[in-house]
Design an enzyme around this catalytic site. Structure first.
Site, PDB file in Angstrom:
ATOM      1  N   ASP A 153      -6.041  -4.281   4.316  1.00  0.00           N
ATOM      2  CA  ASP A 153      -5.838  -4.053   5.748  1.00  0.00           C
ATOM      3  C   ASP A 153      -6.281  -2.651   6.179  1.00  0.00           C
ATOM      4  OD1 ASP A 153      -5.288  -4.867   8.267  1.00  0.00           O
ATOM      5  OD2 ASP A 153      -3.115  -4.712   8.129  1.00  0.00           O
TER       6      ASP A 153
ATOM      7  N   LEU B 142     -11.615  -9.572 -13.873  1.00  0.00           N
ATOM      8  CA  LEU B 142     -11.479 -10.060 -15.247  1.00  0.00           C
ATOM      9  C   LEU B 142     -11.592 -11.575 -15.332  1.00  0.00           C
ATOM     10  CD1 LEU B 142      -8.551  -7.900 -16.716  1.00  0.00           C
ATOM     11  CD2 LEU B 142     -10.895  -8.029 -17.587  1.00  0.00           C
ATOM     12  N   GLY B 143     -11.073 -12.278 -14.325  1.00  0.00           N
ATOM     13  CA  GLY B 143     -11.112 -13.736 -14.352  1.00  0.00           C
ATOM     14  C   GLY B 143      -9.975 -14.356 -15.126  1.00  0.00           C
TER      15      GLY B 143
ATOM     16  N   ILE C 250      -2.298 -14.103 -14.473  1.00  0.00           N
ATOM     17  CA  ILE C 250      -1.349 -13.279 -15.221  1.00  0.00           C
ATOM     18  C   ILE C 250       0.060 -13.403 -14.654  1.00  0.00           C
ATOM     19  CG2 ILE C 250      -2.965 -11.546 -16.092  1.00  0.00           C
ATOM     20  CD1 ILE C 250      -2.412  -9.868 -13.660  1.00  0.00           C
TER      21      ILE C 250
ATOM     22  N   GLY D 299       1.945  -1.570  18.133  1.00  0.00           N
ATOM     23  CA  GLY D 299       1.048  -0.528  18.623  1.00  0.00           C
ATOM     24  C   GLY D 299       0.899   0.626  17.656  1.00  0.00           C
ATOM     25  N   ASN D 300       1.830   0.748  16.694  1.00  0.00           N
ATOM     26  CA  ASN D 300       1.719   1.777  15.658  1.00  0.00           C
ATOM     27  C   ASN D 300       0.701   1.408  14.580  1.00  0.00           C
ATOM     28  OD1 ASN D 300       4.968   2.817  16.147  1.00  0.00           O
ATOM     29  ND2 ASN D 300       3.387   4.313  15.619  1.00  0.00           N
ATOM     30  N   SER D 301       0.252   0.162  14.566  1.00  0.00           N
ATOM     31  CA  SER D 301      -0.687  -0.287  13.546  1.00  0.00           C
ATOM     32  C   SER D 301      -1.880   0.647  13.436  1.00  0.00           C
ATOM     33  CB  SER D 301      -1.209  -1.684  13.886  1.00  0.00           C
ATOM     34  OG  SER D 301      -0.274  -2.665  13.564  1.00  0.00           O
TER      35      SER D 301
ATOM     36  N   HIS E 144      -6.557  -5.351  10.763  1.00  0.00           N
ATOM     37  CA  HIS E 144      -6.093  -6.336  11.745  1.00  0.00           C
ATOM     38  C   HIS E 144      -6.126  -5.805  13.168  1.00  0.00           C
ATOM     39  CE1 HIS E 144      -2.040  -4.412  11.215  1.00  0.00           C
ATOM     40  NE2 HIS E 144      -1.910  -4.752  12.469  1.00  0.00           N
TER      41      HIS E 144
END
Length: 482
Positions: free
Chosen positions: A147, A274-275, A278, A220-222, A117
């Site tokens: 992310d 797997l499709g 769950i 800003g730490n992202s 991001h």
């Protein structure tokens, strides 16, 4: 009013006089502490983090970004902390947004890890080092579902400080952690705390497995690193709880290490699939289903023509292990499958009607369920742009959820999302919402396959397409290739 102020002042002065003897007592205690043996004083002293910080902070960088406003990377489930010019809710956004985040160098050739991001939609990236140098940078790979992003410094890079990824699985709740980053534009800011929890699911995506820490992290730490006491990166600081204090989340380093090879080589992450749908097996459900286990993943439904369906998996089956690895929850199963190679074969240990059995399943490739595909164009034609430019049709992979809602017969195909007026696609009577399931009598599995056929078709030829219209059945279309 004067009398009230005077009485408050008297109370304050009284409080100060009461506090003074306590301060004197504290001074006496400090004085007595100096009489302790040197070894005792050393044992009682808190160790300084300065040597650790000095050894790693050179590899922590500021990431300044100019990005398209449409690539905002906002998440409705939790507050991201991407710094820079804000976008107050409800106000008109400018075409280009500016922001600043953090990152860290992991390779002397100039590879930098940060958050997706932070660089999503970037048109310009400048990376600033602690030693004053700055470099233009380019995106190498991104994975929106975790992310994580990998960028590369441009130009002549030498003498770059680096840090290495540690073992996040070795962490215990209560272990010390140090965060370094660029909060509010304050470069190389350091904060410390502990690991507050592991394997947190904050409902931001299907692969949530965050470390929680109370080390101070802010806008800003992202993308900045979370270190252990060995100076190893054990997480990428990613999210904070809106309105929370001392509650931050980091992507664990072991997950990042598993993604790195694909990000560097392919620019994106391809996951096995797997499709199935769950849910977690609980003690109450285990008792009601008369199972001898209390942890696992219950199969709620199986997609038609999916790898799980072909392997014979059924609703109400309970998966308790995959390739010998115990499955503690549905989320754990999802993450474990995702890190396996599409096309590989796995063994599922399953309880069905109270009896345990093993099922072999050939894993498929996970479709782009969220519509977040970021696979870059590296020298070849982009599928979307090539098909749109040549015949005027925009395509997307078919979302299984759309299949269920629309009652489509096939779970595979290429979804028509847009048709340009006056284009060959419009003349072929293709319309948004149609699903192309065959081309020249061959099944179409996804948008990429159809785009490739369109791209390689000779000029003047005609592609015979079979399309499915939700609720109306299947029809033929003739697409003339200009």
């Amino acid at each position: 009013m004067t009398m009230r102020l005077t009485s408050q002042r008297s109370a304050l002065v009284g409080a100060l006089f009461v506090a003074l003897p306590m301060l004197a007592g504290a001074q006496n205690a400090a004085s007595s502490a100096t009489s302790l043996q040197p070894a005792t004083r050393e044992a009682q002293a808190l160790p300084s983090l300065a040597p650790l910080v000095e050894s790693v902070k050179g590899a922590v960088v500021n990431v300044d970004v100019q990005a398209k406003a449409s690539g905002g990377g906002e998440n409705p489930f939790f507050e991201r902390f991407f710094g820079g010019e804000g976008d107050p809710r409800g106000q008109r956004r400018e075409p280009i947004r500016q922001g600043t985040g953090s990152g860290f160098i992991i390779d002397p050739k100039g590879l930098v890890l940060t958050n997706n991001h932070v660089v999503e939609g970037a048109v310009s990236i400048i990376v600033r080092l602690d030693d004053g140098r700055s470099f233009d940078a380019e995106i190498v790979g991104r994975d929106p579902l975790t992310d994580v992003a990998l960028i590369r410094l441009k130009g002549k890079v030498d003498n770059l400080p680096t840090v290495k990824l540690g073992d996040s699985d070795a962490l215990r709740v209560g272990d010390w952690a140090v965060a370094i980053g660029n909060p509010f534009g304050l470069a190389s800011s350091v904060s410390s705390g502990i690991i507050s929890a592991r394997a947190r699911n904050i409902h931001s995506g299907p692969y949530d497995d965050f470390l929680q820490t109370d080390a101070a992290i802010n806008p800003g730490n992202s993308g900045g690193p979370l270190f252990n006491m060995k100076g190893e990166v054990i997480g990428i600081n990613t999210a904070i709880v809106g309105g929370g204090t001392g509650i931050g989340f980091a992507v664990p380093s072991n997950l990042v290490k598993a993604l790195l090879p694909q990000l560097e080589k392919d620019g994106a992450v391809t996951r096995a699939w797997l499709g199935i749908s769950i849910q977690d097996l609980t003690r109450d459900l285990a008792k009601a289903m008369q199972l001898p286990v209390s942890e696992g993943a219950i199969v709620s439904s199986v997609n038609d023509n999916s790898p799980a369906g072909k392997a014979g998996l059924k609703a109400d089956d309970v998966i308790v292990a995959i390739d010998g690895q115990q499955v503690g929850s549905g989320g754990q199963l999802t993450r474990t499958v995702a890190l396996k190679k599409p096309g590989s074969t796995s063994t599922l240990d399953v309880f069905r009607d109270g009896k345990k059995q093993a099922l072999k399943v050939q894993l498929g490739t996970r479709p782009d369920l969220e519509g977040l595909s970021v696979r870059p164009n590296r020298g070849g034609d982009d599928s979307e742009e090539s098909s749109k430019a040549r015949v005027g049709v925009s395509l997307n992979n078919l979302d299984p959820r759309v299949v269920a809602r629309a009652g489509l017969k096939s779970a595979q195909g290429a979804l028509v999302t847009d048709v340009m007026p006056g284009s060959p696609a419009e003349r072929a009577d293709l319309k948004p919402g149609m699903v192309v399931v065959e081309a020249d009598h061959k099944p179409v599995r996804n948008a990429e396959e159809l785009a490739k056929l369109i791209r390689k078709a000779p000029s003047g030829s005609t592609l015979l397409l079979r399309v499915e219209v939700p609720g109306n059945g299947r029809f033929l279309r003739a697409l003339l290739i200009p």
